[in-house]
Design an enzyme around this catalytic site. Structure first.
Site, mmCIF file in Angstrom:
data_model
loop_
_atom_site.group_PDB
_atom_site.id
_atom_site.type_symbol
_atom_site.label_atom_id
_atom_site.label_comp_id
_atom_site.label_asym_id
_atom_site.label_seq_id
_atom_site.Cartn_x
_atom_site.Cartn_y
_atom_site.Cartn_z
ATOM 1 N N GLN A 259 39.898 10.174 46.295
ATOM 2 C CA GLN A 259 38.746 9.833 45.453
ATOM 3 C C GLN A 259 37.478 9.771 46.285
ATOM 4 O O GLN A 259 36.415 10.182 45.834
ATOM 5 C CB GLN A 259 38.961 8.512 44.712
ATOM 6 C CG GLN A 259 40.039 8.578 43.651
ATOM 7 C CD GLN A 259 39.842 9.754 42.704
ATOM 8 O OE1 GLN A 259 38.851 9.821 41.993
ATOM 9 N NE2 GLN A 259 40.777 10.689 42.706
ATOM 10 N N HIS A 262 35.188 12.770 46.657
ATOM 11 C CA HIS A 262 34.422 13.254 45.503
ATOM 12 C C HIS A 262 32.926 13.045 45.660
ATOM 13 O O HIS A 262 32.119 13.863 45.226
ATOM 14 C CB HIS A 262 34.854 12.522 44.219
ATOM 15 C CG HIS A 262 35.944 13.198 43.456
ATOM 16 N ND1 HIS A 262 35.826 14.473 42.983
ATOM 17 C CD2 HIS A 262 37.171 12.777 43.085
ATOM 18 C CE1 HIS A 262 36.940 14.803 42.336
ATOM 19 N NE2 HIS A 262 37.780 13.805 42.399
ATOM 20 N N GLU A 327 39.325 2.970 37.084
ATOM 21 C CA GLU A 327 39.527 4.266 36.437
ATOM 22 C C GLU A 327 40.954 4.753 36.729
ATOM 23 O O GLU A 327 41.705 5.072 35.821
ATOM 24 C CB GLU A 327 38.501 5.259 36.993
ATOM 25 C CG GLU A 327 38.592 6.643 36.382
ATOM 26 C CD GLU A 327 37.728 7.658 37.107
ATOM 27 O OE1 GLU A 327 37.285 7.394 38.247
ATOM 28 O OE2 GLU A 327 37.500 8.753 36.537
ATOM 29 N N HIS A 328 41.304 4.838 38.030
ATOM 30 C CA HIS A 328 42.655 5.248 38.441
ATOM 31 C C HIS A 328 43.332 4.080 39.141
ATOM 32 O O HIS A 328 42.746 3.494 40.046
ATOM 33 C CB HIS A 328 42.591 6.393 39.456
ATOM 34 C CG HIS A 328 41.890 7.613 38.965
ATOM 35 N ND1 HIS A 328 40.614 7.942 39.356
ATOM 36 C CD2 HIS A 328 42.292 8.604 38.127
ATOM 37 C CE1 HIS A 328 40.247 9.086 38.774
ATOM 38 N NE2 HIS A 328 41.244 9.505 38.025
ATOM 39 N N ASP A 361 44.835 14.538 38.122
ATOM 40 C CA ASP A 361 43.591 15.304 38.008
ATOM 41 C C ASP A 361 43.839 16.707 37.465
ATOM 42 O O ASP A 361 42.927 17.333 36.907
ATOM 43 C CB ASP A 361 42.921 15.438 39.384
ATOM 44 C CG ASP A 361 42.259 14.147 39.822
ATOM 45 O OD1 ASP A 361 41.989 13.310 38.941
ATOM 46 O OD2 ASP A 361 42.025 13.973 41.027
ATOM 47 N N HIS A 420 25.770 -4.630 -7.613
ATOM 48 C CA HIS A 420 27.162 -4.592 -7.146
ATOM 49 C C HIS A 420 28.056 -5.325 -8.154
ATOM 50 O O HIS A 420 29.100 -4.816 -8.566
ATOM 51 C CB HIS A 420 27.306 -5.296 -5.786
ATOM 52 C CG HIS A 420 26.796 -4.516 -4.618
ATOM 53 N ND1 HIS A 420 25.469 -4.247 -4.429
ATOM 54 C CD2 HIS A 420 27.445 -3.948 -3.567
ATOM 55 C CE1 HIS A 420 25.322 -3.544 -3.298
ATOM 56 N NE2 HIS A 420 26.513 -3.348 -2.766
#
Lengths: 429, 429
Positions: A259, A262, A327-328, A361, A420
């Protein structure tokens, strides 16, 4: 690399600081993006072409040159080496298989009064998928966005991908072919988002836009939200690895770096109750960094946003994980499935020692578009459900409506909504 | 009241104009709201109290006076007349029954390679429900927001409702009691949204905020989106009634007015292939308007945004309905269920002559928080799914990972992500 222990006096604050990451809205950027959107709405194709020539240095002279044909996509696919083609096919098939399990159907039931109630589920009519160009032009992103839309039954999937200097990644086109994308335009930036949201002479307006992009794309998606649906605005990528017991520190270190490579603001966090394992992981990170092509990015990420956290025990680890809502998440221990039961917030949970995040991924099957920056507290991976929507169904019988109409009449009067109340009253009096 | 026919030469443009409704972002409003949010983040309870005293003229001297006890909610419920109490209970029970059918469970499967894949579904930890005060303080909104959260299993539901001059609608408190709201604060406006999103000394930060509000509330929700989840920003209420065959024009006219009485910018549209019925509906609208307490609001809505549209046939009607993607759709004809199959976009579909939209507002069971302004093209009624989220589950076996790891290795190399490739490679080499 930052080392923390839950026994540190200032741990709570240090851990909170680690997680703090606020994206600042740049007012100049917002102004630029608003102007691009307004201009595309007014001038359509011509303005999109102009900006594409200007920002992407695209050699096209006419707008029609910015659309690819299905033949071009097919040719890109057929031009791949057999190894890569087979890998892409395996990935597409597995992503399709997993997402098929997410598809939702409508339902109805008849209540005790004889009224029919239910929920109808329909795909969106038309969606737009943004794929970044240049370095971050990932075929896996095409699959992860287009396949769920295709599985949902969206009849028209439109992809946009910028082609700097007219160059395109053939793998991205091959992935579009495999995923069932219907039309591809080689445009990008805020102008592509504006064209998808409002339509131009050539590009039809879509109902939802998904996919990652740079800050112009993110700002444009935020600006058109409401006019069309959007997926979440993604923050930097994150991984949290929890390990205990028998583990290979060399592998764990590489999982964390996968990660970190990235983005300099990506976040890799390692949590363990095992001080010795923690030391080994640090050493392996250092060793790996010597050999990685993206070492510079990964090192900045690890140094600025990474952390190694020593916890007392597994329960404390689970508590920290829920606070992060990563996230992961990798759970590397014999009792991974048991521990996963205590995890309330995570985008994707990778269990055991043979489930590296990297397979998620590409080809495990689940989506790689996941909630970042703690938003797993309230949001989900991209899925088929993002390309379907629901309509409530209500059909009362002449008799079955009476109790409901009387109740509605009573409550509408309490809310001072006379029309109504009367509209309900007609049905039981 | 505007009359259109699909046979008119300029119909397409006239119909598009009818649907055009763009909310303008007022930069002054956004600035005010941003400042309120920043101040609440900095000063917490003290600033919320100050603004509540200032904007709501609330007599509280301390922040603790702004929280209601469960005993107060219960007392409000027990103080209701038996007629109203029973109506509210029937509504809550029906809403709960319908929403239980929406609850989603997780699933897993084992693939051909022996890997386990799945989806875990969990409720949000804590949600905030905004309930407007004063005139638009509707108990039905409390039920429609809190019951789905409760059914989802959210352990902590926090409601905020402003109390102008300290006054509260006891029905709203009774509804909170019935719906299982855990805490209630008598605060409102952007300061309440900021307090829910970021937390104060007393108010814990929530993961998602739902519920309607004025333009300050809407702007604040937009501003905190990302920090927390939000439901859609609601536009004006809309109804589209399609009728053919035997119908009571008097009823249909009142059904249209039941939305028009909400708001001067609410939209009521009538579509029919029956010119005579169209004339009758116009006459009944006029007649009803003479007697309605909210006639002034309803007349403005009908005159400015209402329309009666004559179509050639049912197929043309369905096509227009899909173009509108109305919040509420009534299909008043013998073949209502058959026609509903052709409707792709609508928040809720009311079928037959005995299903007035008003019962959907209170007690039919489905949610009355529905996508407006054409957003039914890509979004759904508020539901249990808004208070649940998903995590992907992946667990590979030592053997099962090999094919996947090899594929990930190949594709990661194509994307120049070396750490990804190596992290996968460890698992198959």
């Amino acid at each position: 690399m930052r080392r923390l222990s839950t026994q540190d006096q200032n741990f709570k604050q240090a851990f909170a600081d680690l997680l703090a990451f606020e994206t600042v809205n740049d007012p100049e950027l917002l102004k630029t993006v608003d102007q691009i959107i307004a201009d595309v709405r007014q001038h359509g194709d011509a303005h999109v072409l102009k900006l594409t020539q200007q920002f992407d240095r695209h050699p096209a002279h006419q707008f029609s040159e910015l659309e690819l044909t299905q033949e071009q996509l097919k040719a890109a696919f057929e031009g791949l080496s057999s190894e890569v083609r087979e890998a892409l096919e395996l990935a597409a098939n597995r992503v399709r298989e997993f997402h098929q399990a997410q598809k939702q159907d409508g339902w109805t039931y008849v209540d005790a009064l004889g009224n029919t109630l239910g929920q109808k589920v329909t795909p969106l009519d038309r969606v737009g998928i943004y794929v970044p160009g240049g370095l971050a032009s990932y075929p896996s992103s095409v699959l992860m966005n287009a396949v769920p839309a295709h599985v949902a039954g969206v009849p028209e999937i439109i992809m946009v991908v910028p082609a700097p200097n007219g160059d395109l990644n053939p793998l991205v086109l091959a992935a579009a072919y495999l995923a069932g994308v219907h039309r591809v335009f080689t445009i990008g930036g805020a102008q592509a988002v504006a064209a998808l949201a409002y339509g131009t002479e050539t590009i039809p307006s879509v109902d939802k836009i998904t996919g990652p992009g740079n800050r112009f794309v993110a700002a444009a998606k935020r600006a058109v939200f409401g006019q069309v649906g959007i997926d979440m605005i993604a923050g930097p990528s994150e991984i949290l690895v929890y390990a205990e017991g028998q583990n290979n520190a060399e592998w764990l270190a590489m999982d964390l770096l996968s990660q970190a490579e990235h983005d300099t603001v990506a976040q890799a966090v390692f949590i363990t109750p095992d001080a010795e394992l923690l030391d080994q992981v640090v050493q392996w990170i250092e060793k790996h960094l010597e050999a990685l092509p993206k070492a510079e990015i990964a090192r900045t990420s690890i140094e600025n946003r990474g952390a190694l956290v020593l916890v007392k025990d597994r329960a404390e680890g689970a508590e920290l994980i829920n606070q992060v809502a990563p996230e992961h998440l990798m759970l590397c221990l014999d009792q991974a499935q048991e521990m996963a039961e205590d995890i309330r917030h995570a985008g994707a949970i990778f269990m055991g020692r043979y489930t590296p995040e990297a397979i998620g991924d590409y080809c495990a099957g689940p989506n790689h578009v996941l909630p970042t920056s703690g938003t797993a507290r309230f949001s989900s991976p991209l899925g088929v459900y993002d390309f379907q929507k629901r309509s409530s169904l209500i059909m009362c019988s002449e008799d079955g409506v009476k109790t409901l109409a009387k109740t509605a009449d009573t409550l509408a009067q309490q809310e001072n909504l006379d029309a109504h109340a009367r509209s309900a009253r007609y049905r039981y009096q």
